[in-house]
Design a protein around this motif. Structure first.
Motif, PDB file in Angstrom:
ATOM      1  N   MET A  12       0.883  -1.362   0.119  1.00  0.00           N
ATOM      2  CA  MET A  12      -0.109   0.004  -0.071  1.00  0.00           C
ATOM      3  C   MET A  12       0.993   1.160  -0.036  1.00  0.00           C
ATOM      4  N   TYR A  13       2.124   1.223   0.870  1.00  0.00           N
ATOM      5  CA  TYR A  13       2.972   2.417   0.765  1.00  0.00           C
ATOM      6  C   TYR A  13       3.701   2.437  -0.465  1.00  0.00           C
ATOM      7  N   ALA A  14       3.905   1.384  -1.156  1.00  0.00           N
ATOM      8  CA  ALA A  14       4.571   1.756  -2.526  1.00  0.00           C
ATOM      9  C   ALA A  14       3.639   1.903  -3.531  1.00  0.00           C
ATOM     10  N   ALA A  15       2.206   1.529  -3.373  1.00  0.00           N
ATOM     11  CA  ALA A  15       1.181   2.113  -4.323  1.00  0.00           C
ATOM     12  C   ALA A  15       0.942   3.577  -4.393  1.00  0.00           C
ATOM     13  N   ALA A  16       0.934   4.352  -3.313  1.00  0.00           N
ATOM     14  CA  ALA A  16       0.729   5.625  -3.097  1.00  0.00           C
ATOM     15  C   ALA A  16       1.627   6.414  -4.099  1.00  0.00           C
ATOM     16  N   PRO A  17       0.577   7.120  -4.984  1.00  0.00           N
ATOM     17  CA  PRO A  17       1.500   8.056  -5.951  1.00  0.00           C
ATOM     18  C   PRO A  17       2.639   8.804  -5.512  1.00  0.00           C
ATOM     19  N   PHE A  18       2.207   9.606  -4.452  1.00  0.00           N
ATOM     20  CA  PHE A  18       3.233  10.515  -3.791  1.00  0.00           C
ATOM     21  C   PHE A  18       4.422   9.771  -3.410  1.00  0.00           C
ATOM     22  N   ASN A  19       4.416   8.469  -2.842  1.00  0.00           N
ATOM     23  CA  ASN A  19       5.560   7.988  -2.309  1.00  0.00           C
ATOM     24  C   ASN A  19       6.568   7.630  -3.562  1.00  0.00           C
ATOM     25  N   GLY A  20       6.168   7.528  -4.754  1.00  0.00           N
ATOM     26  CA  GLY A  20       7.201   7.291  -5.985  1.00  0.00           C
ATOM     27  C   GLY A  20       8.359   8.361  -5.999  1.00  0.00           C
ATOM     28  N   LEU A  59       9.548  10.397   9.348  1.00  0.00           N
ATOM     29  CA  LEU A  59       8.860  10.492  10.751  1.00  0.00           C
ATOM     30  C   LEU A  59       7.512  10.274  10.386  1.00  0.00           C
ATOM     31  N   ASP A  60       6.467  10.877   9.738  1.00  0.00           N
ATOM     32  CA  ASP A  60       5.124  10.493   9.720  1.00  0.00           C
ATOM     33  C   ASP A  60       4.905   9.361   9.303  1.00  0.00           C
ATOM     34  N   ASP A  61       5.482   8.826   8.132  1.00  0.00           N
ATOM     35  CA  ASP A  61       5.178   7.516   7.358  1.00  0.00           C
ATOM     36  C   ASP A  61       5.644   6.354   8.110  1.00  0.00           C
ATOM     37  N   SER A  62       6.898   6.747   9.036  1.00  0.00           N
ATOM     38  CA  SER A  62       7.242   5.354   9.802  1.00  0.00           C
ATOM     39  C   SER A  62       6.443   5.415  11.003  1.00  0.00           C
ATOM     40  N   CYS A  63       6.006   6.590  11.671  1.00  0.00           N
ATOM     41  CA  CYS A  63       5.215   6.545  12.919  1.00  0.00           C
ATOM     42  C   CYS A  63       3.749   5.907  12.567  1.00  0.00           C
ATOM     43  N   PHE A  64       3.396   6.673  11.408  1.00  0.00           N
ATOM     44  CA  PHE A  64       1.937   6.023  10.776  1.00  0.00           C
ATOM     45  C   PHE A  64       1.991   4.692  10.473  1.00  0.00           C
ATOM     46  N   PHE A  65       2.924   3.993  10.044  1.00  0.00           N
ATOM     47  CA  PHE A  65       2.826   2.562   9.702  1.00  0.00           C
ATOM     48  C   PHE A  65       3.043   1.515  10.837  1.00  0.00           C
ATOM     49  N   ALA A  66       4.047   2.136  12.034  1.00  0.00           N
ATOM     50  CA  ALA A  66       4.134   1.633  13.270  1.00  0.00           C
ATOM     51  C   ALA A  66       2.907   1.222  13.858  1.00  0.00           C
ATOM     52  N   ALA A  67       1.952   2.223  13.778  1.00  0.00           N
ATOM     53  CA  ALA A  67       0.629   2.256  14.318  1.00  0.00           C
ATOM     54  C   ALA A  67      -0.265   1.457  13.632  1.00  0.00           C
ATOM     55  N   GLN A  68      -0.468   1.510  12.244  1.00  0.00           N
ATOM     56  CA  GLN A  68      -1.085   0.872  11.095  1.00  0.00           C
ATOM     57  C   GLN A  68      -0.958  -0.521  11.305  1.00  0.00           C
ATOM     58  N   SER A  69       0.344  -1.237  11.814  1.00  0.00           N
ATOM     59  CA  SER A  69       0.949  -2.635  11.770  1.00  0.00           C
ATOM     60  C   SER A  69      -0.170  -3.182  12.832  1.00  0.00           C
ATOM     61  N   VAL A  70      -0.724  -2.672  13.654  1.00  0.00           N
ATOM     62  CA  VAL A  70      -1.592  -3.358  14.620  1.00  0.00           C
ATOM     63  C   VAL A  70      -3.168  -3.167  14.368  1.00  0.00           C
ATOM     64  N   GLU A 137      -8.761  -2.724   3.204  1.00  0.00           N
ATOM     65  CA  GLU A 137      -9.289  -3.639   1.971  1.00  0.00           C
ATOM     66  C   GLU A 137      -9.663  -2.941   0.784  1.00  0.00           C
ATOM     67  N   ASP A 138     -10.150  -1.631   0.849  1.00  0.00           N
ATOM     68  CA  ASP A 138     -10.681  -1.053  -0.451  1.00  0.00           C
ATOM     69  C   ASP A 138      -9.531  -0.199  -0.839  1.00  0.00           C
ATOM     70  N   LEU A 139      -8.489   0.027  -0.187  1.00  0.00           N
ATOM     71  CA  LEU A 139      -7.441   0.907  -0.589  1.00  0.00           C
ATOM     72  C   LEU A 139      -6.380   0.121  -1.754  1.00  0.00           C
ATOM     73  N   PRO A 140      -6.008   0.999  -2.814  1.00  0.00           N
ATOM     74  CA  PRO A 140      -5.214   0.557  -3.675  1.00  0.00           C
ATOM     75  C   PRO A 140      -3.542  -0.180  -3.018  1.00  0.00           C
ATOM     76  N   GLY A 141      -3.526  -1.262  -3.361  1.00  0.00           N
ATOM     77  CA  GLY A 141      -1.978  -1.681  -2.777  1.00  0.00           C
ATOM     78  C   GLY A 141      -2.605  -2.730  -1.736  1.00  0.00           C
ATOM     79  N   TYR A 142      -3.371  -2.599  -0.998  1.00  0.00           N
ATOM     80  CA  TYR A 142      -3.719  -3.478   0.180  1.00  0.00           C
ATOM     81  C   TYR A 142      -4.673  -4.495  -0.165  1.00  0.00           C
ATOM     82  N   GLY A 143      -5.865  -4.045  -0.628  1.00  0.00           N
ATOM     83  CA  GLY A 143      -6.804  -5.099  -0.840  1.00  0.00           C
ATOM     84  C   GLY A 143      -6.499  -6.113  -2.108  1.00  0.00           C
TER      85      GLY A 143
END
Length: 143
Positions: A12-20, A59-70, A137-143
């Protein structure tokens, strides 16, 4: 959570256009995340140091995904973020490393550091994350 959930989040992270733009390498585990990105010339301000927006990005991305991991049902949103700059970044790579430090029914808190390629801490931050109504499950890259 499962490794499958963590790999879906990485996709999902890799699929987000901005992250490219960043060409980052996101690694997620239970309650933790690390994002490493190469430093581009366009990251520098007039004094030739990495601009603070890029500190915030890792920082925002790493903290976000640390939280989203659970959280495996809904997408989290950054509700607030505090960032401290402690030194300029040296070298050609930077990384954000974060861990989940608190979780309640309505919010999660993660803390992280920005590291330069030598491993020196160049910044610190903490984020407050809230559950949204967007199903993962509805988001690009995750679902």
């Amino acid at each position: 959570m499962t490794d499958a959930h963590h790999r879906k989040l990485e996709r999902m992270y890799a699929a987000a256009p901005f992250n490219g733009y960043y060409s980052g390498d996101m690694k997620i585990s239970e309650g933790a995340a690390r994002l490493e990105i190469p430093i581009q010339d366009t990251f520098h301000h007039a004094a030739q140091a990495v601009h603070g927006t890029h500190y915030f990005k890792v920082l925002d991305d790493s903290c976000f995904f640390a939280a989203q991991s659970v959280v495996a049902d809904v997408f989290l949103l950054t509700a607030s973020f505090t960032l401290y700059f402690t030194r300029p970044i040296a070298g050609q790579r930077m990384a954000g490393e974060a861990k989940l430090v608190s979780e309640t029914r309505t919010q999660l808190i993660a803390e992280g550091v920005v590291l330069d390629e030598t491993g020196k801490i160049c910044g610190r931050g903490s984020g407050l994350f809230a559950r949204s109504r967007h199903r993962l499950e509805d988001l690009p890259g995750y679902g």
